[in-house]
Structure formats: C-alpha cells, structure tokens
Design an enzyme around this catalytic site. Sequence first.
Site, PDB file in Angstrom:
ATOM      1  N   ARG A   1      -9.138  -0.951   5.227  1.00 31.97           N
ATOM      2  CA  ARG A   1      -9.076  -0.036   4.091  1.00 31.97           C
ATOM      3  C   ARG A   1     -10.171   1.034   4.131  1.00 31.97           C
ATOM      4  NH1 ARG A   1      -8.591  -4.937  -0.035  1.00 31.97           N
ATOM      5  NH2 ARG A   1      -9.463  -5.927   1.824  1.00 31.97           N
TER       6      ARG A   1
ATOM      7  N   SER B   1     -14.189  -4.675   5.571  1.00 28.91           N
ATOM      8  CA  SER B   1     -14.645  -3.922   4.401  1.00 28.91           C
ATOM      9  C   SER B   1     -14.297  -4.628   3.094  1.00 28.91           C
ATOM     10  CB  SER B   1     -14.109  -2.483   4.401  1.00 28.91           C
ATOM     11  OG  SER B   1     -12.713  -2.426   4.443  1.00 28.91           O
ATOM     12  N   GLY B   2     -13.227  -5.399   3.070  1.00 27.76           N
ATOM     13  CA  GLY B   2     -12.970  -6.307   1.959  1.00 27.76           C
ATOM     14  C   GLY B   2     -12.615  -5.670   0.633  1.00 27.76           C
ATOM     15  N   GLY B   3     -12.308  -4.367   0.638  1.00 27.77           N
ATOM     16  CA  GLY B   3     -11.977  -3.710  -0.625  1.00 27.77           C
ATOM     17  C   GLY B   3     -13.130  -2.908  -1.195  1.00 27.77           C
TER      18      GLY B   3
ATOM     19  N   ARG C   1       0.847  -1.217   0.000  1.00 22.16           N
ATOM     20  CA  ARG C   1       0.000   0.000   0.000  1.00 22.16           C
ATOM     21  C   ARG C   1       0.873   1.255   0.000  1.00 22.16           C
ATOM     22  NH1 ARG C   1      -4.739  -2.799   3.595  1.00 22.16           N
ATOM     23  NH2 ARG C   1      -5.147  -4.318   1.971  1.00 22.16           N
TER      24      ARG C   1
ATOM     25  N   LYS D   1     -16.307 -11.540  12.620  1.00 19.44           N
ATOM     26  CA  LYS D   1     -15.927 -10.501  11.644  1.00 19.44           C
ATOM     27  C   LYS D   1     -16.100 -11.073  10.244  1.00 19.44           C
ATOM     28  CE  LYS D   1     -12.089  -7.560  10.238  1.00 19.44           C
ATOM     29  NZ  LYS D   1     -11.022  -6.667  10.687  1.00 19.44           N
TER      30      LYS D   1
ATOM     31  N   GLU E   1     -12.696 -14.355  11.911  1.00 20.57           N
ATOM     32  CA  GLU E   1     -12.870 -13.665  10.623  1.00 20.57           C
ATOM     33  C   GLU E   1     -12.863 -14.632   9.441  1.00 20.57           C
ATOM     34  OE1 GLU E   1      -9.931 -10.639   9.743  1.00 20.57           O
ATOM     35  OE2 GLU E   1     -10.995  -9.971   7.970  1.00 20.57           O
TER      36      GLU E   1
HETATM   37  P1  13P Z   1     -10.451  -4.621   5.219  1.00 21.92           P
HETATM   38  O1  13P Z   1     -11.494  -3.857   5.979  1.00 21.92           O
HETATM   39  O2  13P Z   1      -9.506  -3.783   4.441  1.00 21.92           O
HETATM   40  O3  13P Z   1     -11.036  -5.761   4.455  1.00 21.92           O
HETATM   41  O4  13P Z   1      -9.520  -5.305   6.313  1.00 21.92           O
HETATM   42  C1  13P Z   1     -10.105  -5.930   7.384  1.00 21.92           C
HETATM   43  C2  13P Z   1      -9.149  -6.881   7.934  1.00 21.92           C
HETATM   44  O5  13P Z   1      -8.927  -6.906   9.113  1.00 21.92           O
HETATM   45  C3  13P Z   1      -8.508  -7.830   7.012  1.00 21.92           C
HETATM   46  O6  13P Z   1      -8.072  -8.907   7.731  1.00 21.92           O
END
Ligand code: 13P
Length: 340
Positions: A294, A261-263, A33, A219, A177
């Site tokens: 993110r 958030s996953g992108g 990043r 999560k 998660e």
């Molecule tokens: P994002 O919200 O960017 O998907 O990251 C969450 C996270 O903890 C990834 O493991």
Amino acid sequence: MNIQALINTASALVAGDKGLLAMDESTPTCNKRFAALGIPQDEEMRRDYRALLITTPGLSAGISGAILSDETIRQRTKEGTSFVNVLIDSGILPGIKVDLGLKDMAEHPGEKITEGLDGLRERLMEYAELGARFAKWRAVFTIGEGTPSQSCIETNAQDLARYAALCQEVGLVPVVEPEVLMDGAHTLEQCSAVTEEVLHEVFRHLYAQSVILEAIILKPNMVLPGLACSEQDSANEIADATVTCLLQAVPVAVPGIAFLSGGQPAELATLRLNAMSVRCKSRLPWALAFSFARALQQPALEIWAGQATQVVAAQSALIHRIRCNQAARRGDYHSTDEHS
Ligand code: 13P
C-alpha cells in the site's frame, strides 16, 4: 539446493538502497481496493493495473524484486510478454506469494492461522519453473484481550518455518512475514513486547527446521502504537522502539529486514524508515529495507483509477514513492521531498 545461489539472491534483494514492490494482493483484496475507487473488478483490469506497475520506466533503479500473486505470475502484457519476463528483462527478481490466506483459528476467537502448507512443495516447484526466485508467506497476530495466544504464535511460527525450509529446498529465498497488526488501542510498548515474542518464536522454529538464515529475508511490521491508541509516538520513538526490538530477536546471520507498511500512510512509513537509517544504520548487522504494498502503490492506484489516460501519471507517482523510500534507506529523506 545451491546454498550460495540462495544467499546471493537474498543479498541482491536488499542491496544498496533498493526495496521490494509487494504487488501480491489476493484477487479479493485487489478487488476490494478497486471497488473503493470505482474500478471494475475483473481479470483484465487487474492485469492492466499490474502491467502498469511492472512496465514503469526506471522501476529497476529502486526495486530489486517484485512479489506477484498466483494470478499475476501467469499473466502477460497486452503485447504478449509474460510478466515474469518483463521483470527479468528489466533486472528485477520475480517473487511469488505462496500462502493461501488467513483462516479463523479454531477455538481462538479473533485469531488467524495462515493456510497453504498442503501441496506446497509441488506448488513451489511450479513457481520456480515459472521463473520465481523468491517467495513470501504472511502470518498475522492481533493484539487484544488475551491475544495473541501462545498457541497462535507457536502454530504460525512453525508454519512459517516449514514454509521457509520447503522454499530453500527448491531454490527459492523465503521472505518470512510475521505481521503484528496495527488494529487496536495498544501502546508502542505493547506492540514491542508482542513483536519481540513473535520474532523469538519464529527464529526458534526456523532453527528447528534447519533453515539457512543467511538465505532468508525477514518482513516484519514496524513497532507501532495501535491505530486507536490515544498516544501516537513520533517517528524517532518508533524508529528506536523498532530497532531495539529487532536487535533483541533477529540473528546477525539474516542479511536483510524489509518492512511491510501495514496500512501506515505512505509518507509516514517513509519518514519512520528514514528515522531508523539516520539514528541506527551504522550499528545494525542487517540491511533495513522496504517491502511495501500500500505505501508504494496507493497513490499510483488512486491516480490511475482504471483510466488508460492516467497510466503515465500513475507510474510517476509510483516512482516518486520508490525514490522517497530509497532516500529513507540512505537516511536522506526529507518531508519536503514530497512536494519537490
Ligand atoms: P502492506 O505494505 O500494504 O502492508 O503489504 C505488504 C504485504 O506484502 C502484505 O502481505
């Protein structure tokens, strides 16, 4: 294990309208990043950036817990205060990512297994000594031709459950998660079916491993169409699909669900969380919160871009995203808030 203390920590993580700040990117991911923005990729810059995040004035008004990485939990600010103490002093619970990342699953092309169970008990004990109060482990599932396979779902679910049991044994709340990835051309309905199957398997294994459900945070991904799907559903459709799926699979004993958030673009993630609150909050047994990396950090990272002169502007971008997501938890978010 003090069960009541664990339950209290889990409840505190999803209390009110607050959320988790995921800042646990591995060194390679953080470097990637940084590289995209021309920021030097060394330990000092990573330290400066993470210090910027945790010293943001007013952070604890919207953030209950921050998820650190192994590098970050050992770092100090330039003034010499440990990051853990900065968080504790401002009323934020320190957390730690404890998985060791994704590896290709043998004989299962395109699928990943999360590593990190070997020696985990000892690592968790060290993190607890360092001040961590909760932990995180991420498993991923890809929707594609024949994937995710049953064996990928089962193995990752069992590993998540073994991790969660070990966490609770040493007094850390496990953030569990399981992430169904957005990559691909799948529909909302396909994502819903896979997410539900994964969650059923995760909770079956959590039960088998005697994990106390009142003392975990789930999560998950939101239920979304794939990035390459020709039909991109509305925020309301996504909210309804996500909540319907979670109601099928997540026991009422779980205190809170904090989405990754996953992108997703930051504003869309907020809009979709808001739609869930507006349409469904009154009939849900668990709190719906956010645990974004993110979608909280990206605007701040882009503004900072490695420049010391940009720290204050980056911190206000972070606070802005946090406030928008707090509003989304309450069901009070409007796109016009973005430009106020
Ligand atoms: P994002 O919200 O960017 O998907 O990251 C969450 C996270 O903890 C990834 O493991």
